[in-house]
Design an enzyme around this catalytic site. Structure first.
Site, mmCIF file in Angstrom:
data_model
loop_
_atom_site.group_PDB
_atom_site.id
_atom_site.type_symbol
_atom_site.label_atom_id
_atom_site.label_comp_id
_atom_site.label_asym_id
_atom_site.label_seq_id
_atom_site.Cartn_x
_atom_site.Cartn_y
_atom_site.Cartn_z
ATOM 1 N N LYS A 83 46.399 33.568 10.435
ATOM 2 C CA LYS A 83 46.147 32.671 9.302
ATOM 3 C C LYS A 83 45.025 33.253 8.457
ATOM 4 O O LYS A 83 43.939 33.550 8.979
ATOM 5 C CB LYS A 83 45.718 31.321 9.860
HETATM 6 C C1 E4P Z 1 46.684 23.360 8.765
HETATM 7 O O1 E4P Z 1 47.015 24.458 9.120
HETATM 8 C C2 E4P Z 1 45.327 22.837 8.885
HETATM 9 O O2 E4P Z 1 44.864 23.178 10.175
HETATM 10 C C3 E4P Z 1 45.229 21.337 8.800
HETATM 11 O O3 E4P Z 1 46.458 20.761 8.491
HETATM 12 C C4 E4P Z 1 44.096 20.838 7.972
HETATM 13 O O4 E4P Z 1 44.111 19.427 7.984
HETATM 14 P P1 E4P Z 1 42.868 18.519 7.537
HETATM 15 O O5 E4P Z 1 42.806 18.524 6.047
HETATM 16 O O6 E4P Z 1 43.191 17.178 8.086
HETATM 17 O O7 E4P Z 1 41.654 19.146 8.166
#
Ligand code: E4P
Length: 216
Positions: A83
């Protein structure tokens, strides 16, 4: 639509996997911090539970360091998706890693143009963050719909992975739009099961069954 569990909690992933709800997992530095365990251990354990893509995020911000971290992450297991953030260096890393056959999830996407760039850099996944847009009074689902249209217009193979999901409705709307994946916290995934009429139906059936005096 495929479901990813958005968590670094191995026990929760295992429970969801038993219900067939885990096609993969996403983590991020905040979720790893919440898990309170070493990143490599967490990712390794998750990769043993699911054969689906498991996103592990780089912490570096410059291209060279991102590539070094990506090397460490992709060695953990075959199903690791690296990522990277939607930045200039993140896109460079995406291009280099994707060309080398590594699955890349380009994260922190907040605009259709950013999603277009992720696709051009060869991303396997792009992660539009819906909840964080909703938080600032911008409809996150509009972004998902626009990305869907753009990717379809040009036949981009990049998968739309709807992220920052907060409610069951986010999942329904993402599915109606035709997003490829949704990643959600375990509590949201589990809440999809619940319906008051299901509970009421079970109650009524049980009461009637007791009246028969039978057992199976
Ligand atoms: C996705 O890959 C992220 O880890 C996640 O969905 C972020 O979510 P949040 O905005 O609730 O922290």
């Amino acid at each position: 639509m495929k479901f990813f569990a958005d968590t670094g909690d191995v026990a929760e992933i295992r429970e969801l996997a038993e219900m067939g709800l885990v096609d993969g997992v996403t983590t991020n530095p905040s979720l790893i911090a919440k898990a309170g365990r070493p990143l490599k251990d967490v990712i390794k354990e998750i990769c043993a539970i699911t054969t689906g893509p498991v996103s592990a995020e780089v912490a570096a911000l410059d291209f060279a360091s991102m590539m070094k971290e990506a090397e460490v992450l992709r060695k953990i297991a075959k199903n690791v998706a690296v990522k990277v953030p939607l930045t200039v260096d993140g896109l460079k890393a995406c291009k280099a890693l994707s060309s080398d056959g590594t699955m890349v999830n380009v994260t922190l996407c907040f605009s259709p143009n950013q999603a277009l760039l992720a696709a051009k850099a060869g991303a396997h996944f792009v992660s539009p963050f819906i909840g964080r847009l909703d938080d600032i009074h911008i409809d996150g689902m509009d972004l998902v719909a626009e990305i869907r249209q753009i990717y379809d217009n040009y036949d981009y193979a990049t998968n739309i992975l709807v992220a920052s999901i907060r409610t069951p409705n986010h999942i329904k709307q993402a599915a109606l739009i035709g997003a490829d994946y949704a990643t959600a916290p375990p509590a949201v995934l589990k809440s999809l099961i619940k319906h008051p009429l299901t509970d009421k139906g079970i109650e009524m059936f049980l009461a009637d069954w007791k009246k028969t005096g039978q057992s199976i």
